[in-house]
Design a protein around this motif. Sequence first.
Motif, PDB file in Angstrom:
ATOM      1  N   SER A  47       7.293  -5.241 -12.283  1.00 54.08           N
ATOM      2  CA  SER A  47       7.137  -6.698 -11.907  1.00 54.08           C
ATOM      3  C   SER A  47       7.558  -7.649 -10.610  1.00 54.08           C
ATOM      4  N   GLY A  48       8.698  -7.171 -10.835  1.00 56.59           N
ATOM      5  CA  GLY A  48       9.935  -7.859  -9.909  1.00 56.59           C
ATOM      6  C   GLY A  48      10.924  -8.654 -10.840  1.00 56.59           C
ATOM      7  N   TYR A  49      10.222  -8.967 -11.970  1.00 55.03           N
ATOM      8  CA  TYR A  49      10.694 -10.114 -12.904  1.00 55.03           C
ATOM      9  C   TYR A  49      10.927  -9.519 -14.679  1.00 55.03           C
ATOM     10  N   SER A  50      12.309 -10.347 -14.655  1.00 57.12           N
ATOM     11  CA  SER A  50      12.278  -9.413 -16.759  1.00 57.12           C
ATOM     12  C   SER A  50      12.079 -10.320 -17.057  1.00 57.12           C
ATOM     13  N   GLY A  51      11.650  -8.879 -18.240  1.00 54.72           N
ATOM     14  CA  GLY A  51      10.784  -9.444 -19.093  1.00 54.72           C
ATOM     15  C   GLY A  51       9.642 -10.156 -19.311  1.00 54.72           C
ATOM     16  N   GLN A  52       8.609 -10.881 -19.909  1.00 57.32           N
ATOM     17  CA  GLN A  52       7.178 -10.997 -19.744  1.00 57.32           C
ATOM     18  C   GLN A  52       7.460 -11.894 -18.666  1.00 57.32           C
ATOM     19  N   ASN A  53       8.217 -12.852 -17.887  1.00 60.80           N
ATOM     20  CA  ASN A  53       8.686 -13.531 -16.941  1.00 60.80           C
ATOM     21  C   ASN A  53       7.875 -13.827 -15.728  1.00 60.80           C
ATOM     22  N   PHE A  54       7.671 -14.721 -14.671  1.00 57.28           N
ATOM     23  CA  PHE A  54       6.365 -14.246 -13.778  1.00 57.28           C
ATOM     24  C   PHE A  54       6.866 -15.652 -12.702  1.00 57.28           C
ATOM     25  N   PRO A  55       6.635 -16.272 -11.481  1.00 59.34           N
ATOM     26  CA  PRO A  55       6.508 -17.406 -11.213  1.00 59.34           C
ATOM     27  C   PRO A  55       5.163 -18.162 -11.631  1.00 59.34           C
ATOM     28  N   THR A  56       5.739 -19.428 -11.882  1.00 60.43           N
ATOM     29  CA  THR A  56       4.699 -20.154 -11.731  1.00 60.43           C
ATOM     30  C   THR A  56       4.841 -21.605 -10.809  1.00 60.43           C
ATOM     31  N   TYR A  57       5.672 -21.702  -9.961  1.00 62.38           N
ATOM     32  CA  TYR A  57       5.905 -22.796  -9.362  1.00 62.38           C
ATOM     33  C   TYR A  57       5.995 -22.656  -7.916  1.00 62.38           C
ATOM     34  N   PHE A  58       5.307 -23.280  -6.817  1.00 63.22           N
ATOM     35  CA  PHE A  58       5.284 -22.745  -5.878  1.00 63.22           C
ATOM     36  C   PHE A  58       6.373 -21.530  -5.154  1.00 63.22           C
ATOM     37  N   GLY A  59       7.688 -22.635  -4.993  1.00 64.33           N
ATOM     38  CA  GLY A  59       9.010 -22.041  -4.795  1.00 64.33           C
ATOM     39  C   GLY A  59       9.688 -21.090  -5.786  1.00 64.33           C
ATOM     40  N   ALA A  60       9.033 -20.552  -6.313  1.00 67.26           N
ATOM     41  CA  ALA A  60       9.134 -19.344  -7.619  1.00 67.26           C
ATOM     42  C   ALA A  60       8.428 -18.584  -6.787  1.00 67.26           C
ATOM     43  N   PHE A  62       6.870 -18.295  -3.576  1.00 64.99           N
ATOM     44  CA  PHE A  62       7.454 -18.316  -2.502  1.00 64.99           C
ATOM     45  C   PHE A  62       8.665 -17.231  -2.046  1.00 64.99           C
ATOM     46  N   HIS A  63       9.299 -17.300  -3.416  1.00 68.99           N
ATOM     47  CA  HIS A  63      10.335 -17.081  -3.240  1.00 68.99           C
ATOM     48  C   HIS A  63      10.242 -15.621  -3.237  1.00 68.99           C
ATOM     49  N   GLY A  64       9.727 -14.971  -4.514  1.00 72.40           N
ATOM     50  CA  GLY A  64       9.315 -13.626  -4.696  1.00 72.40           C
ATOM     51  C   GLY A  64       8.269 -13.035  -3.695  1.00 72.40           C
ATOM     52  N   LEU A  65       7.242 -13.860  -3.007  1.00 74.58           N
ATOM     53  CA  LEU A  65       6.762 -13.558  -2.142  1.00 74.58           C
ATOM     54  C   LEU A  65       7.726 -12.772  -0.726  1.00 74.58           C
ATOM     55  N   ILE A  66       9.360 -13.097  -0.079  1.00 73.44           N
ATOM     56  CA  ILE A  66       9.840 -12.842   0.631  1.00 73.44           C
ATOM     57  C   ILE A  66      10.826 -11.649  -0.026  1.00 73.44           C
ATOM     58  N   GLN A  67      10.999 -11.804  -1.233  1.00 69.23           N
ATOM     59  CA  GLN A  67      11.372 -10.148  -1.764  1.00 69.23           C
ATOM     60  C   GLN A  67      10.573  -8.897  -2.369  1.00 69.23           C
ATOM     61  N   PHE A  68       9.263  -9.577  -1.838  1.00 67.79           N
ATOM     62  CA  PHE A  68       8.003  -8.165  -2.224  1.00 67.79           C
ATOM     63  C   PHE A  68       7.865  -7.651  -3.775  1.00 67.79           C
ATOM     64  N   LYS A  69       7.650  -9.184  -4.522  1.00 64.78           N
ATOM     65  CA  LYS A  69       7.529  -8.749  -5.689  1.00 64.78           C
ATOM     66  C   LYS A  69       5.994  -8.880  -6.286  1.00 64.78           C
ATOM     67  N   PRO A  70       5.950  -7.653  -6.653  1.00 63.29           N
ATOM     68  CA  PRO A  70       4.903  -7.967  -7.513  1.00 63.29           C
ATOM     69  C   PRO A  70       4.065  -8.792  -7.591  1.00 63.29           C
ATOM     70  N   PHE A  71       4.518  -9.673  -8.445  1.00 65.43           N
ATOM     71  CA  PHE A  71       3.809 -10.993  -9.620  1.00 65.43           C
ATOM     72  C   PHE A  71       3.948 -12.028  -8.835  1.00 65.43           C
ATOM     73  N   ALA A  72       5.156 -12.130  -7.781  1.00 62.50           N
ATOM     74  CA  ALA A  72       4.411 -13.031  -7.083  1.00 62.50           C
ATOM     75  C   ALA A  72       3.302 -12.184  -6.443  1.00 62.50           C
ATOM     76  N   ILE A  73       3.275 -11.491  -5.659  1.00 62.73           N
ATOM     77  CA  ILE A  73       2.183 -11.370  -4.794  1.00 62.73           C
ATOM     78  C   ILE A  73       0.808 -11.808  -5.390  1.00 62.73           C
ATOM     79  N   ILE A  74       0.531 -11.504  -7.212  1.00 63.15           N
ATOM     80  CA  ILE A  74      -0.690 -11.287  -7.490  1.00 63.15           C
ATOM     81  C   ILE A  74      -0.532 -13.284  -7.874  1.00 63.15           C
ATOM     82  N   MET A  75       0.430 -13.823  -8.290  1.00 64.07           N
ATOM     83  CA  MET A  75      -0.200 -16.034  -8.248  1.00 64.07           C
ATOM     84  C   MET A  75      -0.823 -15.617  -7.052  1.00 64.07           C
ATOM     85  N   LEU A  76      -0.062 -15.662  -5.577  1.00 61.96           N
ATOM     86  CA  LEU A  76      -0.362 -16.480  -4.194  1.00 61.96           C
ATOM     87  C   LEU A  76      -2.366 -15.885  -4.110  1.00 61.96           C
ATOM     88  N   GLY A  77      -2.684 -15.037  -4.610  1.00 60.80           N
ATOM     89  CA  GLY A  77      -4.405 -14.302  -4.847  1.00 60.80           C
ATOM     90  C   GLY A  77      -4.591 -15.321  -5.530  1.00 60.80           C
TER      91      GLY A  77
END
Length: 126
Positions: A47-60, A62-77
């Motif tokens: 997912s690009g994140y360790s364990g059960q973590n995933f981005p929930t805030y805008f900053g996290a 967008f930071h994940g989008l820059i790094q092409f983290k799958p969960f960040a892209i899904i959260m943007l959708g």
Amino acid sequence: MQPNKEQTNTEMAQVEKIIGVILQIGVLISAIIIGIGLLLLLFTGHSGYSGQNFPTYFGAIFHGLIQFKPFAIIMLGIFCLILTPVLRVVVSIYAFAKENDRLYVAITSTVLIILVFAMILGYLDI
């Protein structure tokens, strides 16, 4: 007086069509973004994140989008999917204002204020 009513009906039909297109495009864009995130998740295997973590805030996100983290892209959708009906409420306010229907402008504006307030409370974790 009849031509004005016909013009108003024509304008309202156009606004309703625009609202339908907005909803379709919003859902389609959201589905494409989520699909890209899911494909990236399948191809990378993480997912690009360790364990059960995933981005929930805008900053996290967008930071994940820059790094092409799958969960960040899904959260943007998902975020785009949530914003689609909010945009519909905004267009509805315009439509009711164009129709000079003050009661529905007030009701729809109240709905928009409640939606924005709820989003802010959710963002602040209250």
